[in-house]
Motif scaffolding. Sequence first.
Motif, mmCIF file in Angstrom:
data_model
loop_
_atom_site.group_PDB
_atom_site.id
_atom_site.type_symbol
_atom_site.label_atom_id
_atom_site.label_comp_id
_atom_site.label_asym_id
_atom_site.label_seq_id
_atom_site.Cartn_x
_atom_site.Cartn_y
_atom_site.Cartn_z
ATOM 1 N N LEU A 6 0.860 -1.255 0.049
ATOM 2 C CA LEU A 6 -0.092 -0.021 -0.024
ATOM 3 C C LEU A 6 0.914 1.296 0.219
ATOM 4 C CD1 LEU A 6 -2.629 -1.103 2.657
ATOM 5 C CD2 LEU A 6 -2.500 -1.384 0.113
ATOM 6 N N PRO A 7 0.413 2.231 -0.365
ATOM 7 C CA PRO A 7 1.235 3.577 -0.571
ATOM 8 C C PRO A 7 1.773 4.103 0.786
ATOM 9 C CG PRO A 7 -0.744 3.834 -2.040
ATOM 10 C CD PRO A 7 -1.083 2.503 -1.175
ATOM 11 N N ASN A 8 1.043 3.713 1.768
ATOM 12 C CA ASN A 8 1.444 4.476 2.946
ATOM 13 C C ASN A 8 2.417 3.588 3.844
ATOM 14 O OD1 ASN A 8 -0.282 2.282 3.693
ATOM 15 N ND2 ASN A 8 -1.577 3.409 5.246
ATOM 16 N N THR A 9 2.984 2.176 3.352
ATOM 17 C CA THR A 9 3.975 1.739 3.998
ATOM 18 C C THR A 9 5.251 2.333 3.686
ATOM 19 O OG1 THR A 9 4.118 0.127 1.822
ATOM 20 C CG2 THR A 9 2.453 -0.617 3.566
ATOM 21 N N GLU A 10 6.023 1.811 4.747
ATOM 22 C CA GLU A 10 7.383 2.320 4.527
ATOM 23 C C GLU A 10 8.586 1.930 3.147
ATOM 24 O OE1 GLU A 10 9.524 -0.833 7.709
ATOM 25 O OE2 GLU A 10 9.425 1.386 8.123
ATOM 26 N N TYR A 11 7.914 0.542 2.861
ATOM 27 C CA TYR A 11 8.825 0.074 1.527
ATOM 28 C C TYR A 11 8.177 0.394 0.247
ATOM 29 C CZ TYR A 11 5.628 -3.621 3.262
ATOM 30 O OH TYR A 11 4.641 -4.352 3.803
ATOM 31 N N PHE A 12 6.970 1.159 0.197
ATOM 32 C CA PHE A 12 6.407 1.325 -0.936
ATOM 33 C C PHE A 12 7.365 2.150 -2.137
ATOM 34 C CE2 PHE A 12 3.774 4.187 -3.973
ATOM 35 C CZ PHE A 12 2.984 3.128 -4.521
ATOM 36 N N ALA A 13 8.234 3.021 -1.598
ATOM 37 C CA ALA A 13 9.117 3.682 -2.492
ATOM 38 C C ALA A 13 10.006 2.789 -2.978
ATOM 39 C CB ALA A 13 9.859 4.800 -1.656
#
Length: 483
Positions: free
Chosen positions: A312-319
Motif C-alpha cells: 500500500l502507498p502508506n507503507t515504508e517500503y512502497f518507495a
Amino acid sequence: MLEAYAHNYLKNLLKKNSFAWPHNLTLSRLISRSLRRKDRSFIQLETSDMKQSWPGVLVPLCLHSSEVVLVLTTSQRQRLLSFELPRLKLEGLHLSSWEGPMPPTGNQLWLLDHLEFFKAFCEGHLHSKQLIIPEAELLSSRLRDCMSIKVCANHWDSLRRAHPSAASALIKLHERLTRKLFAHATCVDGTVRMDFSETVVLMDLVAVLGHAPSPWPEVVAAIRHGWASWAELDHKLLDWCWNLKPLEPLKDLHIVFERNSLVLLSLTKQNDFFLKQLEPFVGSFDVKVKLGDEFCQHQEPIQLFAPRRQPLPNTEYFAEHLLDQCRRLILGRKGITIILLDDYQLLRQLTSELAAEFGKRVILESTSPETNGVICCQSFWWMNFQDQLPIPEQLILGILPFPSLELPLTAARVDAYKRQGQDWFRDLLLPELLNLLPRLIWPVRKHHGRIAILDGRLRSRSWGERVLQSLEPWTPLERLLPD
C-alpha cells in the motif's frame, strides 16, 4: 419533422464520408427531438472521444439553431470552426455561428466558452435559451475554475485607496492575517487554508465601508456562500494571494439549469455516480439515453500490469517497490514512458533515482523527451500537455490519482460532505477518480500501448473492482517479458 430531415441529411453524408462512430444517426434524431420539444435530455455517449460524435450534434443545428447555446472549451471551438463546419459546408450544410458576450439578434448558434457562459448567466442573457453542453461530466470543474476569485496585494491597495479612513484598520488586518498564515505554513511557497473565523472580521469591515472596488463585493458574497478559501504563500516576498472557489458551482447556477431546456452529452461510464451529483442542482431529465454499445466492442483491450499483493502507498517500503517495478517496466522500452505520481516529493525522489540509472532518458515534467524517454509527472500536468507530447508506449500509475486531501479545495469539499452526513469517499473522491482514469489512459489505449498500476489498493480494497471496470476493456499482463 426535424428528426426526419436531420436523419436524411446525415444519412446522405455518411454515404460519402465514413465517420468513425456508427451511432451518429441515432444521436442526430435525439438532438433533433430535444430541440423540437425543448425538453431536458441526458445522453451518455459510449465513446472515449467527443470528436467522433460531432456530425450527429451539428447536422440538427444546421436545420435549427435559433435560441441555441453551445458551450465549448477552447480546443472544441477550434475544431468546430476549423474542421467540422467547413466539412459540413462542402456538403451543402451551412451553420451560422455567433461569438461574443451579447446574444445574437438572428438565428445564429451562440458559441460560448465556460467563462462566457458564466458571464452570460450573471447578465441575464440565457433566459429561454436551449443549452447544449458536451463533456457534461467536466462541467462542474470547468465552471469552478472560471468562477474562481483571486485577491492579491494590488486589490488590498485599491480597497485602501477607496476608503482612506479605514486604511489603518485594513493594514493591521492584512498584517495579522499574514503572520497567522505564515505561522501555519508547512512548506515553502505552499498553501494554507483560510477558515471562516479568519475572514469574518474582513467581511464585517467591508460591509461597514459600503461600496468597494472589485473583487471585494464578490469576495464577501463568496464567503457568505461558504466557498473554499485558501492562501498561496510567497516566502521570498513574504506576500500571499487569496483564492476562493465554489464547492458546488452548479448550485450557484441551478436556476438556469432548472428553467432552461438543455442537452447534456456525457462521456463518463460512471453514470450512477455522476447523475447522483448532478440532479440535485440540475433537476430531473425528460430523456436519459445510453447511446452505443459497450466500450469493449469498439476498442482493443489494453494490456494492464497490476500484480496482486503489492504494498500500500502508506507503507515504508512502497518507495522501494515503486522504484523496482518502474525499473523493470522501463528496461528495454523503445518508446515513451509516462510515470504518473501526484505525491510531488515522492515523484522527485523517484525521478532522481531513475535518472541515476537511466541517465538523460528520465525527465521531470518536460515536453522534450528522447525517443525512448521517461517523463515523470503529476496527473494534472499530463492532462494539460498530453497533446503536445509524442505518443507514449506505456503509462505507469504509481499511486491512484485520487483528489488530494492536502489541497484546500478538496479538503473543503470533504468537510461539506461530512457535515451533510454523506460518504465523502464513495460519493466524492472515488467518482472523481473513476471519471479521470479513462482520460488519463486514452492516448495509450488509442495506440495499443500498455498501462501499469503499482498501487496495492487496487487489488486489496473492495472499490478496486470499480476502478478495474472503468478501465475496460483490458487484458491482464501477468509477466514482464522482453519484446
